[in-house]
Design an enzyme around this catalytic site. Sequence first.
Site, PDB file in Angstrom:
ATOM      1  N   ASP A 101      26.867  12.442 -16.420  1.00  0.00           N
ATOM      2  CA  ASP A 101      27.669  13.608 -16.758  1.00  0.00           C
ATOM      3  C   ASP A 101      28.151  14.243 -15.446  1.00  0.00           C
ATOM      4  O   ASP A 101      29.086  13.748 -14.835  1.00  0.00           O
ATOM      5  CB  ASP A 101      26.772  14.527 -17.589  1.00  0.00           C
ATOM      6  CG  ASP A 101      27.493  15.697 -18.217  1.00  0.00           C
ATOM      7  OD1 ASP A 101      28.654  15.523 -18.609  1.00  0.00           O
ATOM      8  OD2 ASP A 101      26.894  16.775 -18.322  1.00  0.00           O
ATOM      9  N   LYS A 129      30.970  10.118 -18.520  1.00  0.00           N
ATOM     10  CA  LYS A 129      31.996  11.146 -18.752  1.00  0.00           C
ATOM     11  C   LYS A 129      32.615  11.478 -17.393  1.00  0.00           C
ATOM     12  O   LYS A 129      32.190  12.444 -16.747  1.00  0.00           O
ATOM     13  CB  LYS A 129      31.347  12.422 -19.291  1.00  0.00           C
ATOM     14  CG  LYS A 129      30.920  12.392 -20.733  1.00  0.00           C
ATOM     15  CD  LYS A 129      30.487  13.817 -21.098  1.00  0.00           C
ATOM     16  CE  LYS A 129      29.590  13.860 -22.288  1.00  0.00           C
ATOM     17  NZ  LYS A 129      29.018  15.202 -22.496  1.00  0.00           N
TER      18      LYS A 129
HETATM   19  P1  IMP Z   1      23.861  15.102 -15.095  1.00  0.00           P
HETATM   20  O1  IMP Z   1      24.674  13.834 -14.910  1.00  0.00           O
HETATM   21  O2  IMP Z   1      22.972  15.432 -13.955  1.00  0.00           O
HETATM   22  O3  IMP Z   1      24.761  16.258 -15.458  1.00  0.00           O
HETATM   23  O4  IMP Z   1      22.848  14.972 -16.298  1.00  0.00           O
HETATM   24  C1  IMP Z   1      23.007  14.077 -17.287  1.00  0.00           C
HETATM   25  C2  IMP Z   1      21.969  14.359 -18.350  1.00  0.00           C
HETATM   26  O5  IMP Z   1      22.415  15.417 -19.211  1.00  0.00           O
HETATM   27  C3  IMP Z   1      21.811  13.136 -19.232  1.00  0.00           C
HETATM   28  O6  IMP Z   1      20.797  12.291 -18.776  1.00  0.00           O
HETATM   29  C4  IMP Z   1      21.538  13.750 -20.592  1.00  0.00           C
HETATM   30  O7  IMP Z   1      20.157  13.966 -20.746  1.00  0.00           O
HETATM   31  C5  IMP Z   1      22.246  15.086 -20.575  1.00  0.00           C
HETATM   32  N1  IMP Z   1      23.580  14.983 -21.231  1.00  0.00           N
HETATM   33  C6  IMP Z   1      24.787  15.037 -20.631  1.00  0.00           C
HETATM   34  N2  IMP Z   1      25.795  14.913 -21.517  1.00  0.00           N
HETATM   35  C7  IMP Z   1      25.208  14.779 -22.731  1.00  0.00           C
HETATM   36  C8  IMP Z   1      25.728  14.591 -24.071  1.00  0.00           C
HETATM   37  O8  IMP Z   1      26.946  14.515 -24.343  1.00  0.00           O
HETATM   38  N3  IMP Z   1      24.804  14.477 -25.061  1.00  0.00           N
HETATM   39  C9  IMP Z   1      23.457  14.541 -24.826  1.00  0.00           C
HETATM   40  N4  IMP Z   1      22.932  14.703 -23.593  1.00  0.00           N
HETATM   41  C10 IMP Z   1      23.797  14.823 -22.550  1.00  0.00           C
END
Ligand code: IMP
Length: 174
Positions: A101, A129
């Site tokens: 994300d 994403k």
């Molecule tokens: P980031 O890349 O550090 O922002 O964190 C990603 C984490 O956020 C993932 O491992 C998921 O646990 C959670 N996450 C991000 N987007 C989603 C989504 O669309 N649905 C469910 N969990 C999400």
Amino acid sequence: MAEHIKVLLSEKEVDERIQEIGRQISEDYEGKKVHLVCVLKGGSFFMCELAKRITVPVSLDFMSVSSYGSETKSSGVVRIVKDLDEPLKGKDVIVVEDIVDSGRTLSYLLDMLKDRGPESLRLCTLLDKPERRVVDVHVDYTGFQIPDEFVVGYGLDYDQKYRNLPYIGVVEFD
Ligand code: IMP
Ligand code: MG
């Protein structure tokens, strides 16, 4: 408020894509062994399906992390809630994630794992994403790039629900 799930990627689409990634990894690691590192809990469904499709020898390990601070204040620093059982030294490691994300968690995690001296370190994610990226993270294997929508299923939860859905869906509120 009632909620329902709109299918974004069907079970068949997801399964076929995982099969392709498994084939790709098997080719790329021909003659080697791969050590899959699953980030709990979200990555677990994907990792199990992926591992079944890899034809070179596979070993598995699991870790669980949580981010410090609120979403808005996130520094990307993660706390290890459950560490790996095995050292990574000399291993060909692939970190298996459910979704990338902002990239904050993974960027921190990958740096930390790199310090443990693996022979190689790659990242495989079921979903990406790209629109949401804040920190640059190199993804080696991606299942699907998806738009900026909150998704569930195949390990991903909304309030700990829906992880067990065999497809990827978007939560909609009526
Ligand atoms: P980031 O890349 O550090 O922002 O964190 C990603 C984490 O956020 C993932 O491992 C998921 O646990 C959670 N996450 C991000 N987007 C989603 C989504 O669309 N649905 C469910 N969990 C999400
Ligand atoms: Mg995750």
